[in-house]
Write a protein that holds these residues in place. Structure first.
Motif, PDB file in Angstrom:
ATOM      1  N   SER A  71       0.199  -3.289   1.811  1.00  0.00           N
ATOM      2  CA  SER A  71       1.116  -2.143   1.737  1.00  0.00           C
ATOM      3  C   SER A  71       0.455  -0.836   2.185  1.00  0.00           C
ATOM      4  CB  SER A  71       1.666  -1.990   0.324  1.00  0.00           C
ATOM      5  OG  SER A  71       0.626  -1.702  -0.580  1.00  0.00           O
ATOM      6  N   TYR A  72      -0.864  -0.816   2.299  1.00  0.00           N
ATOM      7  CA  TYR A  72      -1.577   0.385   2.736  1.00  0.00           C
ATOM      8  C   TYR A  72      -1.899   0.368   4.230  1.00  0.00           C
ATOM      9  CZ  TYR A  72      -2.438   1.627  -2.126  1.00  0.00           C
ATOM     10  OH  TYR A  72      -2.287   1.987  -3.436  1.00  0.00           O
ATOM     11  N   VAL A  73      -1.722  -0.779   4.855  1.00  0.00           N
ATOM     12  CA  VAL A  73      -2.164  -0.947   6.242  1.00  0.00           C
ATOM     13  C   VAL A  73      -1.107  -0.413   7.216  1.00  0.00           C
ATOM     14  CG1 VAL A  73      -2.844  -2.624   8.004  1.00  0.00           C
ATOM     15  CG2 VAL A  73      -3.626  -2.889   5.646  1.00  0.00           C
ATOM     16  N   LEU A  74      -1.549   0.379   8.149  1.00  0.00           N
ATOM     17  CA  LEU A  74      -0.697   0.950   9.185  1.00  0.00           C
ATOM     18  C   LEU A  74      -0.484  -0.084  10.281  1.00  0.00           C
ATOM     19  CD1 LEU A  74       0.627   3.417  10.624  1.00  0.00           C
ATOM     20  CD2 LEU A  74      -1.631   3.855  11.613  1.00  0.00           C
ATOM     21  N   THR A 115      -8.186   6.269  -1.810  1.00  0.00           N
ATOM     22  CA  THR A 115      -7.530   5.074  -1.283  1.00  0.00           C
ATOM     23  C   THR A 115      -8.548   4.154  -0.616  1.00  0.00           C
ATOM     24  OG1 THR A 115      -5.443   6.236  -0.965  1.00  0.00           O
ATOM     25  CG2 THR A 115      -5.774   4.232   0.331  1.00  0.00           C
ATOM     26  N   THR A 119      -9.117   0.451  -2.080  1.00  0.00           N
ATOM     27  CA  THR A 119      -8.774  -0.735  -1.300  1.00  0.00           C
ATOM     28  C   THR A 119     -10.008  -1.612  -1.063  1.00  0.00           C
ATOM     29  OG1 THR A 119      -8.947   0.546   0.770  1.00  0.00           O
ATOM     30  CG2 THR A 119      -6.755   0.276  -0.181  1.00  0.00           C
ATOM     31  N   ASN A 151       1.162   9.586   6.670  1.00  0.00           N
ATOM     32  CA  ASN A 151       1.897   8.876   5.624  1.00  0.00           C
ATOM     33  C   ASN A 151       0.985   8.163   4.617  1.00  0.00           C
ATOM     34  OD1 ASN A 151       0.956   6.687   7.090  1.00  0.00           O
ATOM     35  ND2 ASN A 151       2.985   5.944   7.691  1.00  0.00           N
ATOM     36  N   LYS A 153      -1.083   5.705   5.179  1.00  0.00           N
ATOM     37  CA  LYS A 153      -1.448   4.336   5.586  1.00  0.00           C
ATOM     38  C   LYS A 153      -2.673   4.420   6.499  1.00  0.00           C
ATOM     39  CE  LYS A 153       3.058   2.391   4.899  1.00  0.00           C
ATOM     40  NZ  LYS A 153       2.928   1.283   4.006  1.00  0.00           N
ATOM     41  N   GLN A 155      -5.722   2.240   9.110  1.00  0.00           N
ATOM     42  CA  GLN A 155      -6.278   1.110   9.859  1.00  0.00           C
ATOM     43  C   GLN A 155      -7.781   1.202   9.707  1.00  0.00           C
ATOM     44  OE1 GLN A 155      -4.986   1.034  13.975  1.00  0.00           O
ATOM     45  NE2 GLN A 155      -3.003   0.188  13.417  1.00  0.00           N
TER      46      GLN A 155
END
Length: 168
Positions: A71-74, A115, A119, A151, A153, A155
């Motif tokens: 859900s955090y990955v762009l 974050t 993660t 946002n 998110k 990579q």
């Protein structure tokens, strides 16, 4: 016996002293042995030996982080001007446990830093590192870059898509 001038006597004394010094120095030099320090046959930095293995392991770790934090990955390309770039340093032991982690470089975005560290922690245990990458303590230190969009998110640089070329 002819009388020598003062100048001649001094000149003669200097020549004798120089000859005596040369003899003494030459004798001393002949008895002195210089032994250069022992050098290893070849010193190859661990990074050169293990670069392919290290890249493979780094990719496996990045894959684990992405899989554990979907859900955090762009998805797609990061924006042209990133919100934040967070570089995290972390140490993994032979069992894949993260024994230390810290923000190595950042632009001061506390939320992005939190974050990135969260993660990473959620991804533990990480894949087991190859034995040849481990140091004397049985650990390996890695760095990874989290690239954040506005946002929130991210990579990971290991798998990052090319950034957008325009600011829209």
């Amino acid at each position: 016996m002819p009388t020598l001038s003062l100048h001649s006597r001094i000149h003669r004394a200097i020549r004798r002293a120089a000859a005596l010094a040369l003899v003494l120095f030459g004798t001393a030099a002949c008895n002195f042995t210089f032994t250069p320090p022992q050098r290893p046959a070849a010193v190859v930095p661990p990074a050169a030996i293990n670069s392919a293995t290290l890249d493979q392991y780094r990719s496996a770790v990045a894959q684990r982080i992405v899989e554990r934090n979907p859900s955090y990955v762009l998805r797609g390309n990061p924006q042209a001007m990133l919100r934040s770039l967070v570089v995290v340093s972390f140490v993994v032991d032979r069992n894949g446990q993260i024994v230390a982690s810290s923000v190595y470089r950042t632009n001061g975005d506390d939320e992005a830093e939190g974050t990135a560290l969260a993660t990473l922690r959620r991804s533990a245990p990480l894949p087991l590192p190859p034995a040849k990458l481990l140091n004397a303590k049985g650990q390996v230190e890695l760095f990874e870059d989290w690239l954040f969009n506005d946002n929130g998110k991210f990579q990971l640089r290991t798998f990052a898509s090319p950034q957008a070329q325009t600011l829209d």
